[in-house]
Scaffold this motif. Sequence first.
Motif, mmCIF file in Angstrom:
data_model
loop_
_atom_site.group_PDB
_atom_site.id
_atom_site.type_symbol
_atom_site.label_atom_id
_atom_site.label_comp_id
_atom_site.label_asym_id
_atom_site.label_seq_id
_atom_site.Cartn_x
_atom_site.Cartn_y
_atom_site.Cartn_z
ATOM 1 N N ALA A 113 0.828 -1.081 -0.030
ATOM 2 C CA ALA A 113 0.079 0.055 -0.018
ATOM 3 C C ALA A 113 0.964 1.321 -0.028
ATOM 4 O O ALA A 113 0.434 2.201 -0.667
ATOM 5 C CB ALA A 113 -0.896 -0.072 1.130
ATOM 6 N N LEU A 114 1.892 1.246 0.828
ATOM 7 C CA LEU A 114 2.970 2.487 0.774
ATOM 8 C C LEU A 114 3.337 2.565 -0.539
ATOM 9 O O LEU A 114 3.727 3.754 -0.845
ATOM 10 C CB LEU A 114 3.859 2.165 1.904
ATOM 11 C CG LEU A 114 4.650 3.422 2.205
ATOM 12 C CD1 LEU A 114 4.281 4.751 2.251
ATOM 13 C CD2 LEU A 114 5.604 3.018 3.347
ATOM 14 N N ASP A 162 13.146 10.934 -6.087
ATOM 15 C CA ASP A 162 14.009 10.037 -5.525
ATOM 16 C C ASP A 162 13.317 9.493 -4.096
ATOM 17 O O ASP A 162 13.885 8.353 -3.591
ATOM 18 C CB ASP A 162 15.428 10.703 -5.001
ATOM 19 C CG ASP A 162 16.166 10.934 -6.288
ATOM 20 O OD1 ASP A 162 15.924 10.289 -7.382
ATOM 21 O OD2 ASP A 162 17.214 11.755 -6.186
ATOM 22 N N LEU A 163 12.486 9.948 -3.583
ATOM 23 C CA LEU A 163 11.591 9.446 -2.676
ATOM 24 C C LEU A 163 11.066 8.198 -2.788
ATOM 25 O O LEU A 163 10.928 7.252 -1.912
ATOM 26 C CB LEU A 163 10.254 10.352 -2.043
ATOM 27 C CG LEU A 163 9.486 10.112 -1.078
ATOM 28 C CD1 LEU A 163 10.458 10.175 0.385
ATOM 29 C CD2 LEU A 163 8.260 10.978 -0.941
ATOM 30 N N ASN A 164 10.836 7.721 -4.057
ATOM 31 C CA ASN A 164 10.600 6.222 -4.266
ATOM 32 C C ASN A 164 11.648 5.286 -3.792
ATOM 33 O O ASN A 164 11.421 4.319 -3.115
ATOM 34 C CB ASN A 164 10.279 5.960 -5.915
ATOM 35 C CG ASN A 164 8.715 6.279 -6.284
ATOM 36 O OD1 ASN A 164 8.081 5.874 -5.536
ATOM 37 N ND2 ASN A 164 8.745 6.865 -7.360
ATOM 38 N N GLN A 165 12.790 5.779 -4.099
ATOM 39 C CA GLN A 165 13.755 4.974 -3.466
ATOM 40 C C GLN A 165 14.023 4.783 -2.155
ATOM 41 O O GLN A 165 14.547 4.050 -1.608
ATOM 42 C CB GLN A 165 15.446 5.334 -4.403
ATOM 43 C CG GLN A 165 15.253 5.493 -6.024
ATOM 44 C CD GLN A 165 14.821 3.976 -6.267
ATOM 45 O OE1 GLN A 165 15.308 2.966 -5.917
ATOM 46 N NE2 GLN A 165 14.002 3.996 -7.468
ATOM 47 N N VAL A 166 13.976 5.982 -1.394
ATOM 48 C CA VAL A 166 13.943 6.189 -0.071
ATOM 49 C C VAL A 166 12.840 5.149 0.559
ATOM 50 O O VAL A 166 13.148 4.665 1.702
ATOM 51 C CB VAL A 166 13.675 7.900 0.365
ATOM 52 C CG1 VAL A 166 13.552 7.830 1.834
ATOM 53 C CG2 VAL A 166 14.763 8.642 -0.152
ATOM 54 N N ILE A 167 11.745 5.090 -0.154
ATOM 55 C CA ILE A 167 10.568 4.353 0.597
ATOM 56 C C ILE A 167 11.008 3.103 0.646
ATOM 57 O O ILE A 167 10.828 2.259 1.580
ATOM 58 C CB ILE A 167 9.310 4.643 -0.060
ATOM 59 C CG1 ILE A 167 8.663 6.000 0.153
ATOM 60 C CG2 ILE A 167 8.397 3.648 0.080
ATOM 61 C CD1 ILE A 167 8.273 6.184 1.383
ATOM 62 N N ASN A 168 11.634 2.678 -0.694
ATOM 63 C CA ASN A 168 12.326 1.050 -0.867
ATOM 64 C C ASN A 168 13.375 0.628 0.361
ATOM 65 O O ASN A 168 13.231 -0.340 0.923
ATOM 66 C CB ASN A 168 12.822 0.857 -2.140
ATOM 67 C CG ASN A 168 11.850 1.073 -3.385
ATOM 68 O OD1 ASN A 168 10.628 0.768 -3.048
ATOM 69 N ND2 ASN A 168 12.133 1.323 -4.420
ATOM 70 N N ILE A 169 14.105 1.692 0.487
ATOM 71 C CA ILE A 169 15.257 1.437 1.738
ATOM 72 C C ILE A 169 14.422 1.308 3.090
ATOM 73 O O ILE A 169 14.673 0.333 3.826
ATOM 74 C CB ILE A 169 16.261 2.660 1.626
ATOM 75 C CG1 ILE A 169 17.043 2.511 0.224
ATOM 76 C CG2 ILE A 169 17.214 2.412 2.620
ATOM 77 C CD1 ILE A 169 17.972 3.748 -0.040
ATOM 78 N N GLN A 193 12.820 -2.096 3.581
ATOM 79 C CA GLN A 193 13.926 -2.997 3.727
ATOM 80 C C GLN A 193 14.416 -2.887 5.198
ATOM 81 O O GLN A 193 14.552 -3.951 5.993
ATOM 82 C CB GLN A 193 14.844 -2.849 2.764
ATOM 83 C CG GLN A 193 14.898 -3.051 1.309
ATOM 84 C CD GLN A 193 15.801 -2.861 0.639
ATOM 85 O OE1 GLN A 193 17.023 -2.396 1.035
ATOM 86 N NE2 GLN A 193 15.575 -2.717 -0.806
ATOM 87 N N VAL A 194 14.529 -1.537 5.804
ATOM 88 C CA VAL A 194 14.826 -1.808 7.177
ATOM 89 C C VAL A 194 13.954 -1.670 8.153
ATOM 90 O O VAL A 194 13.865 -2.543 9.112
ATOM 91 C CB VAL A 194 15.652 -0.117 7.448
ATOM 92 C CG1 VAL A 194 15.962 0.098 8.975
ATOM 93 C CG2 VAL A 194 16.642 0.120 6.558
ATOM 94 N N GLY A 195 12.772 -1.392 7.728
ATOM 95 C CA GLY A 195 11.285 -1.378 8.549
ATOM 96 C C GLY A 195 11.090 -2.857 8.869
ATOM 97 O O GLY A 195 10.375 -3.158 10.017
#
Length: 267
Positions: A85-86, A174-181, A184-186
């Motif tokens: 969803a995010l 670039d927020l798309n890539q930030v969300i992916n990271i 991955q951490v979350g």
Amino acid sequence: MGQFFSEIAQIWKHKEMVSELAKADFKKRIAGSYFGMVWMFVQPVVTIVIYYLVFTLLRDGRNDRYPFILWLVAGLVPWFFFSEALSGGTRALLDYSYLVKKVVFKIDILPVVKVVSAVYVHLFFLAFAVLLYTLYGYYPDLYMLQIFYYSFCLLILVTGITYLTSAVVVFFRDLNQVINIVLQVGVWVTPIMWDMDTMDINAVFKNLLKLNPLYYVVQGYRDALIGKTAFWERPGHLLYFWIFTILCFGLGAYVFKKLRMHFADVL
């Protein structure tokens, strides 16, 4: 608080449009594929199997009070929904840029469309989880009905976040890539594959981890499915989650409205 209820009212007012667009979005994702929607479920199932095998072999972070597969599924099912969803909600305005440029279209519902589209897959995994628990002898009862309450909690939380991220990503791709990271951490910061109560963790750090709103949701799924604990038996966590979620939703809606007039120009 007023902003929160105002946005909820607007979403409800346009619920038919949201539903139709969400169905169309769901169908579009499987269009042209030989196996259709099967692929939407294969990856999460494979992920569950891999995590189960790895953690069973390592015998680390296990909760031996219940079969590990049940404990793991109760954590992964809400995470899959939140993650999809995010990711989808963040891209909502980019994916529907042609609708954003229509003057008369209610673009506020687009992030919600992506979230509701993810609900369809989530419902499948809820049914899968209930079936799995039944096979292990944990039969449906009144406590299990709480998974719908916790799903609603997750729905409101992720909608508020996607209002914010979908607006910002228009100007900062670039927020798309930030969300992916972050995702991955979350998945590791949230106690999904490991048990916070059995791990040797500093008390202060443990309390900080519990401030993650997803902790409330994941723990809630486990309470509903195997812990047999009612949601009102954790009043502190309940109060904190809804205060955080309402503030997050209000902030997301506020930023979305402030930036809305510039979306068409940038897209």
